[in-house]
Structures are given as C-alpha cells and as structure tokens.
Scaffold this motif. Structure first.
Motif, PDB file in Angstrom:
ATOM      1  N   GLU A  30       0.826  -1.205   0.000  1.00  0.00           N
ATOM      2  CA  GLU A  30       0.000   0.000   0.000  1.00  0.00           C
ATOM      3  C   GLU A  30       0.864   1.260   0.000  1.00  0.00           C
ATOM      4  OE1 GLU A  30      -3.374   2.530   0.173  1.00  0.00           O
ATOM      5  OE2 GLU A  30      -3.062   0.491  -0.529  1.00  0.00           O
ATOM      6  N   GLU A  32       3.943   1.504  -1.130  1.00  0.00           N
ATOM      7  CA  GLU A  32       4.587   1.583  -2.443  1.00  0.00           C
ATOM      8  C   GLU A  32       3.616   2.134  -3.483  1.00  0.00           C
ATOM      9  OE1 GLU A  32       5.890  -2.470  -2.909  1.00  0.00           O
ATOM     10  OE2 GLU A  32       7.915  -1.996  -2.197  1.00  0.00           O
ATOM     11  N   ARG A  33       2.341   1.726  -3.408  1.00  0.00           N
ATOM     12  CA  ARG A  33       1.325   2.227  -4.325  1.00  0.00           C
ATOM     13  C   ARG A  33       1.130   3.728  -4.145  1.00  0.00           C
ATOM     14  NH1 ARG A  33      -3.696   3.778  -4.562  1.00  0.00           N
ATOM     15  NH2 ARG A  33      -4.063   3.538  -2.342  1.00  0.00           N
ATOM     16  N   LEU A  34       1.043   4.167  -2.885  1.00  0.00           N
ATOM     17  CA  LEU A  34       0.877   5.595  -2.606  1.00  0.00           C
ATOM     18  C   LEU A  34       2.091   6.402  -3.057  1.00  0.00           C
ATOM     19  CD1 LEU A  34      -0.774   5.432   0.929  1.00  0.00           C
ATOM     20  CD2 LEU A  34      -1.858   6.123  -1.221  1.00  0.00           C
ATOM     21  N   GLY A  36       4.099   5.636  -5.522  1.00  0.00           N
ATOM     22  CA  GLY A  36       4.015   5.697  -6.977  1.00  0.00           C
ATOM     23  C   GLY A  36       3.018   6.749  -7.425  1.00  0.00           C
ATOM     24  N   LYS A  37       1.885   6.822  -6.756  1.00  0.00           N
ATOM     25  CA  LYS A  37       0.856   7.810  -7.095  1.00  0.00           C
ATOM     26  C   LYS A  37       1.387   9.228  -6.899  1.00  0.00           C
ATOM     27  CE  LYS A  37      -3.857   9.166  -5.905  1.00  0.00           C
ATOM     28  NZ  LYS A  37      -5.013   8.895  -5.048  1.00  0.00           N
ATOM     29  N   LYS A  38       2.040   9.475  -5.772  1.00  0.00           N
ATOM     30  CA  LYS A  38       2.586  10.805  -5.496  1.00  0.00           C
ATOM     31  C   LYS A  38       3.703  11.163  -6.470  1.00  0.00           C
ATOM     32  CE  LYS A  38      -0.117  11.863  -2.223  1.00  0.00           C
ATOM     33  NZ  LYS A  38      -1.157  12.867  -2.498  1.00  0.00           N
ATOM     34  N   THR A  39       4.498  10.188  -6.850  1.00  0.00           N
ATOM     35  CA  THR A  39       5.563  10.435  -7.826  1.00  0.00           C
ATOM     36  C   THR A  39       4.961  10.850  -9.161  1.00  0.00           C
ATOM     37  OG1 THR A  39       7.000   8.835  -6.715  1.00  0.00           O
ATOM     38  CG2 THR A  39       7.547   9.399  -8.987  1.00  0.00           C
ATOM     39  N   MET A  40       3.900  10.177  -9.577  1.00  0.00           N
ATOM     40  CA  MET A  40       3.222  10.544 -10.823  1.00  0.00           C
ATOM     41  C   MET A  40       2.640  11.953 -10.730  1.00  0.00           C
ATOM     42  SD  MET A  40       1.313   7.045 -12.068  1.00  0.00           S
ATOM     43  CE  MET A  40       0.234   7.989 -13.100  1.00  0.00           C
ATOM     44  N   GLU A  41       2.043  12.286  -9.590  1.00  0.00           N
ATOM     45  CA  GLU A  41       1.472  13.627  -9.413  1.00  0.00           C
ATOM     46  C   GLU A  41       2.549  14.701  -9.543  1.00  0.00           C
ATOM     47  OE1 GLU A  41      -0.506  13.580  -5.644  1.00  0.00           O
ATOM     48  OE2 GLU A  41      -2.156  12.354  -6.371  1.00  0.00           O
TER      49      GLU A  41
END
Length: 70
Positions: A30, A32-34, A36-41
C-alpha cells in the motif's frame, strides 16, 4: 516450522507469526502504491509548470533612463 524457529532463535532474531508478516507485506504494498501515485502527481505538475512557463509571454525590457527633455 520448528526448524525455522530454531534457526531464528539461533540467529538471535525475533520470531513473528505468518499473519503479522502478511499484514506488514500488505502495508508495504500500500505504501509503495501511494508513493508511486505521489511520484506521478509530481511529474504531472512539473510538466504542467514547464508548459505554463513556456507559454507565458515575456515582456520587453523597459529602459528607466531619465529623459533630459522633460
């Protein structure tokens, strides 16, 4: 299981239950998923900022020299 427990005790490591390991692995996934999401943002916002900066019109430089005729 007994061999694993003996090996852990012999290595002076903590022994944890399988359910605790699964819970921790779930939490890691979870996080790692978050991440990744913040990195994309961040990448999207940087691209938007670069695009906005490229489109921003630049103003001509103004000379503020005193006019002697005034």
């Amino acid at each position: 299981m007994a061999e694993g427990g003996q090996a852990a005790v012999a290595a002076d490591e903590d022994v944890v239950g399988a359910s605790q390991v699964r819970d921790l692995e779930k939490k890691v996934r979870e996080l790692e998923r978050l991440l990744g999401k913040k990195t994309m943002e961040v990448e999207i916002l940087r691209e938007a900022l670069d695009t906005a900066r490229a489109k921003k019109p630049t103003l001509p430089l103004v000379s503020w020299k005193a006019d002697a005729s005034r």
